[in-house]
Design a protein around this motif. Structure first.
Motif, short mmCIF file in Angstrom:
data_model
loop_
_atom_site.label_atom_id
_atom_site.label_comp_id
_atom_site.label_asym_id
_atom_site.label_seq_id
_atom_site.Cartn_x
_atom_site.Cartn_y
_atom_site.Cartn_z
N ASP A 1 4.14 11.16 1.54
CA ASP A 1 3.88 9.72 1.48
C ASP A 1 2.86 9.26 2.52
OD1 ASP A 1 5.99 10.50 3.26
OD2 ASP A 1 6.36 8.37 3.65
N LEU A 2 2.67 10.05 3.56
CA LEU A 2 1.72 9.69 4.63
C LEU A 2 0.32 10.24 4.38
CD1 LEU A 2 3.98 10.43 7.76
CD2 LEU A 2 3.61 8.23 6.62
N ALA B 1 -2.76 7.74 3.52
CA ALA B 1 -3.18 6.99 4.72
C ALA B 1 -3.93 7.90 5.69
CB ALA B 1 -1.96 6.38 5.41
N TRP C 1 -7.48 8.45 4.33
CA TRP C 1 -8.27 7.23 4.54
C TRP C 1 -8.64 7.08 6.01
CZ3 TRP C 1 -11.63 3.99 3.06
CH2 TRP C 1 -11.83 2.79 3.74
N ASP C 2 -7.72 7.42 6.89
CA ASP C 2 -7.97 7.33 8.33
C ASP C 2 -9.11 8.27 8.73
OD1 ASP C 2 -7.36 6.29 10.92
OD2 ASP C 2 -6.37 8.18 11.41
N SER D 1 -12.43 6.66 7.16
CA SER D 1 -12.81 5.39 7.79
C SER D 1 -13.22 5.59 9.24
CB SER D 1 -11.66 4.38 7.68
OG SER D 1 -10.50 4.85 8.33
N GLN E 1 -13.28 1.15 10.96
CA GLN E 1 -12.16 0.43 11.58
C GLN E 1 -12.68 -0.56 12.61
OE1 GLN E 1 -10.12 3.91 12.97
NE2 GLN E 1 -8.99 4.20 11.07
#
Length: 468
Positions: A231-232, A235, A238-239, A242, A248
């Motif tokens: 589930d992580l 993210a 994307w981290d 980005s 960011q």
């Protein structure tokens, strides 16, 4: 005075001057363009070349053994501690740039390995040896430059790097289990001595069994952690993206740090362009019997080292929230992340992994130095005995001492090796392109892929009898 000179040279090569970063980046782009982005166009063929890779003969080891030997040297503390340093100093975006430099480095690794195989020689035992010193001497007719390269290689890979890796092992075991460094150092010497005394073939057989085991184990543990934290993952991805492009809020200045540290750690880990891997490539009896086939094999080595194993470390760290770990760098960040996922056993796993990763480097480094004995007509019993004794004594010394000045000298040796090698392979671009086109043409026409002297135009000449 000597320390000041070493520090000055290192600052130009690795520090503020960052000459090596620019040289390696430029070489990756240069060979990617000159070879038509071979690492992308022939990505599938890179794997298919491995189908017949377990064949060897009296003169050379198999292609699979050559791959595992090169991975033995490549896969070390950089895959664990180096990735952690990149994330700690450059944020998660550093991983994206590490991937980019790995893709470019695949082309550089291809180019230098093709030359290593093309200009290989037979030593006093009738076994294949080769590397940058040999293609500089035979292809460019610059024996003086070949001798300088060999001396830097002996200093770095032959002696000091093994001492550094031994120090990493003994320090990790002392920190985790309070084992005295002398005891663990003696064990390393005994184990390494038992392997290297059998020469390159014994090292290759060791690598053939150990490298797949440690790589597969590390990947499986990472996959299990990824599934548990599935589930992580969106993210996390994307981290990485980005942060790499400064999307960011704090990102304006962060993109520079992400780029710098991602590129540096990628280059340090996969060794593409440093001139080390051509020694393994030259030792093989290739299948198909063409120098370019070893280019594909070692291009795969860059992919496995950085795109797979370094990425595994990054996933473990990032899924544990490691990018925001304040004041924690290097192996401690990796150990902390693994403990977050696996509990108390995480620290033990990392200690075992770093010991195994570093030990394989200790053993493979011997082979690279040994390959250059032939340059000085020392590939005999006396020469090998003297080299082996010095190598084992350096391991014992390195296992017990903090050697920052000696490590700095090793960095200088590696840096100067890289400058010489990059200059040589760029100089020999016509040969690399010519022999690659010969392979492509034969593959596309469906004829047997073999190479014979005179099939295409090369600089200088290969040793008589090798490709006749």
């Amino acid at each position: 005075m000597i320390n000041e000179i070493v520090a000055f040279i290192n600052n130009i090569l690795w520090g503020n001057g960052q000459i090596l970063i620019y040289m390696l980046l430029a070489a990756g782009i240069w060979f990617s363009v000159k070879l038509g982005f071979i690492q992308i166009r022939h990505f599938g063929h890179m794997f298919s070349v491995m189908k017949g890779s377990n064949k060897s003969d009296k003169a050379g080891i198999s292609s699979f053994q050559a791959l595992c030997t090169s991975l033995s040297a490549r896969v070390g503390t950089g895959n664990l501690a180096g990735v952690a340093v990149a994330i700690s100093l450059g944020g998660s975006g550093a991983i994206f740039w590490m991937w980019v430099i790995a893709i470019l480095g695949m082309a550089t690794g291809f180019a230098e390995s093709v030359l290593g195989q093309l200009y290989k020689v037979k030593d006093a035992n009738g076994e294949f040896r080769g590397g940058p010193a040999y293609y500089i001497q035979q292809g460019l007719n610059k024996r003086w430059l070949a001798i300088i390269f060999s001396l830097f290689l002996f200093l770095g890979y032959g002696f000091i790097f093994s001492a550094v890796q031994a120090n990493t092992i003994t320090d990790a075991l002392n920190h985790a289990y309070a084992i005295p460094t002398l005891y663990s150092g003696l064990v390393i010497i005994i184990l390494a001595g038992l392997i290297v005394i059998g020469g390159l073939r014994a090292i290759a057989k060791f690598a053939e069994w150990v490298v797949p085991f440690m790589a597969i184990t590390y990947v499986l543990v990472t996959l299990a952690i990824t599934v548990i934290n599935i589930d992580l993952v969106p993210a996390m991805l994307w981290d990485i993206l980005s942060s790499a492009f400064g999307l960011q809020e704090a990102g304006a200045g962060a993109i520079g740090a992400a780029f710098k540290h991602g590129v540096q750690r990628g280059l340090y880990s996969n060794e593409a362009g440093s001139g080390s891997v051509p020694h393994a490539a030259a030792s093989a009896s290739p299948n198909p019997d063409h120098p370019v086939s070893q280019g594909y094999v070692q291009m795969l080595g860059v992919f496995i080292d950085t795109m797979i194993l370094c990425t595994c470390s990054a996933i473990v760290i990032l899924l544990a929230g490691g990018a925001s770990g304040e004041g924690m760098e290097g192996i401690r960040l990796t150990q902390n992340a693994m403990s977050t996922h696996l509990g108390a056993g995480g620290g033990d796993f990392v200690a075992a992994a770093i010991s195994l990763f570093a030990f394989t480097s200790v053993v493979a480094n011997y082979a690279y130095g040994e390959s250059n004995l032939h340059m000085f007509k020392l590939d005999n019993k006396i020469g090998r005995t003297a080299y082996t004794a010095g190598y084992l004594l350096m391991i014992l010394w390195g296992s017990m001492a903090a050697l920052p000045e000696v490590w700095a000298a090793a960095d200088m040796a590696l840096g100067l090796m890289t400058v010489i090698n990059i200059t040589a392979i760029v100089w020999m671009t016509p040969t690399i392109v010519s022999i690659s086109k010969d392979y492509f043409k034969k593959r596309e026409s469906g004829e047997e892929i073999t190479y014979k002297s005179g099939d295409c135009e090369i600089q200088g000449k290969s040793e008589k009898g090798i490709w006749d």
